[in-house]
Design a protein around this motif. Structure first.
Motif, PDB file in Angstrom:
ATOM      1  N   TYR A  52      -3.126  -6.248  12.468  1.00  0.00           N
ATOM      2  CA  TYR A  52      -3.869  -6.560  11.247  1.00  0.00           C
ATOM      3  C   TYR A  52      -2.936  -6.868  10.076  1.00  0.00           C
ATOM      4  N   THR A  53      -1.901  -6.071   9.896  1.00  0.00           N
ATOM      5  CA  THR A  53      -1.008  -6.265   8.757  1.00  0.00           C
ATOM      6  C   THR A  53      -0.265  -7.591   8.863  1.00  0.00           C
ATOM      7  N   ALA A  56      -2.761 -10.312   8.053  1.00  0.00           N
ATOM      8  CA  ALA A  56      -3.035 -10.268   6.617  1.00  0.00           C
ATOM      9  C   ALA A  56      -1.871 -10.864   5.821  1.00  0.00           C
ATOM     10  N   ARG A  84      -7.537 -11.608  -1.773  1.00  0.00           N
ATOM     11  CA  ARG A  84      -8.280 -10.338  -1.746  1.00  0.00           C
ATOM     12  C   ARG A  84      -8.688  -9.964  -0.324  1.00  0.00           C
ATOM     13  N   HIS A  85      -9.091 -10.949   0.458  1.00  0.00           N
ATOM     14  CA  HIS A  85      -9.451 -10.684   1.861  1.00  0.00           C
ATOM     15  C   HIS A  85      -8.221 -10.251   2.660  1.00  0.00           C
ATOM     16  N   PHE A  87      -5.604  -8.664   1.442  1.00  0.00           N
ATOM     17  CA  PHE A  87      -5.312  -7.284   1.039  1.00  0.00           C
ATOM     18  C   PHE A  87      -6.251  -6.315   1.749  1.00  0.00           C
ATOM     19  N   PHE A  88      -7.524  -6.678   1.828  1.00  0.00           N
ATOM     20  CA  PHE A  88      -8.507  -5.813   2.497  1.00  0.00           C
ATOM     21  C   PHE A  88      -8.163  -5.686   3.986  1.00  0.00           C
ATOM     22  N   LEU A  89      -7.859  -6.814   4.623  1.00  0.00           N
ATOM     23  CA  LEU A  89      -7.536  -6.802   6.042  1.00  0.00           C
ATOM     24  C   LEU A  89      -6.310  -5.941   6.330  1.00  0.00           C
ATOM     25  N   ALA A  90      -5.328  -6.004   5.440  1.00  0.00           N
ATOM     26  CA  ALA A  90      -4.107  -5.224   5.640  1.00  0.00           C
ATOM     27  C   ALA A  90      -4.360  -3.735   5.461  1.00  0.00           C
ATOM     28  N   SER A  91      -5.332  -3.387   4.629  1.00  0.00           N
ATOM     29  CA  SER A  91      -5.637  -1.983   4.330  1.00  0.00           C
ATOM     30  C   SER A  91      -4.384  -1.212   3.944  1.00  0.00           C
ATOM     31  N   LEU A  92      -3.549  -1.851   3.144  1.00  0.00           N
ATOM     32  CA  LEU A  92      -2.332  -1.203   2.689  1.00  0.00           C
ATOM     33  C   LEU A  92      -2.653  -0.278   1.534  1.00  0.00           C
ATOM     34  N   SER A  93      -1.908   0.789   1.414  1.00  0.00           N
ATOM     35  CA  SER A  93      -2.167   1.757   0.359  1.00  0.00           C
ATOM     36  C   SER A  93      -1.389   1.447  -0.924  1.00  0.00           C
TER      37      SER A  93
END
Length: 146
Positions: A52-53, A56, A84-85, A87-93
């Protein structure tokens, strides 16, 4: 605009296209008349087992490559939405502003490394105005021939 100087819009869209292709993201079509690149959805890459990352990051670089190639063109609403999508897909903190700076640096590095190809494709886009994914494959085959 001369034959050897592509328009800013063509440079912007060509950078999106090349960043997509080099990051394994399919391009359905590109049009200068409406200033858009239509990409294949990330599901294709995810189904092939890509992380995913990584997927992304590819989409984030695509989103920011246009501005990196032609800074005067800025980041469009569509570019911001794609980012924005991503960033969401990466789900990075990490905070979004830090991710934006990091992905911007990657996009700028990508553009610097591929500038000749981007300019070549921008010239083609200026002449044709719209190109399909199949035509892009032919264009890149021509570029790679000795």
């Amino acid at each position: 605009m001369t034959e050897s100087t592509p328009s800013k819009t063509a440079l912007h869209e060509a950078a999106h296209v090349l960043a997509a292709i080099r990051n394994g993201i399919g391009v359905i079509h590109v049009s200068l008349d409406v200033g858009e690149v239509t990409l294949e959805p990330p599901g294709n890459s995810l189904e092939q087992g890509h992380h995913y990352t990584a997927v992304a990051a590819g989409y984030a670089i695509v989103a920011l490559a246009g501005r990196a190639a032609a800074p005067e063109t800025g980041v469009s609403e569509a570019d911001q939405l794609l980012l924005r999508h991503a960033f969401f897909l990466a789900s990075l903190s990490d905070p979004p502003d830090q991710m934006y700076r990091a992905f911007s640096a990657l996009a700028e590095q990508f553009v610097a490394h591929h500038r000749d190809e981007i300019e070549h494709l921008a010239g083609v886009l200026d002449r044709r105005r719209r190109v399909t994914g199949a035509e892009l494959a032919e264009i890149f085959q021509e570029v790679r021939r000795p």
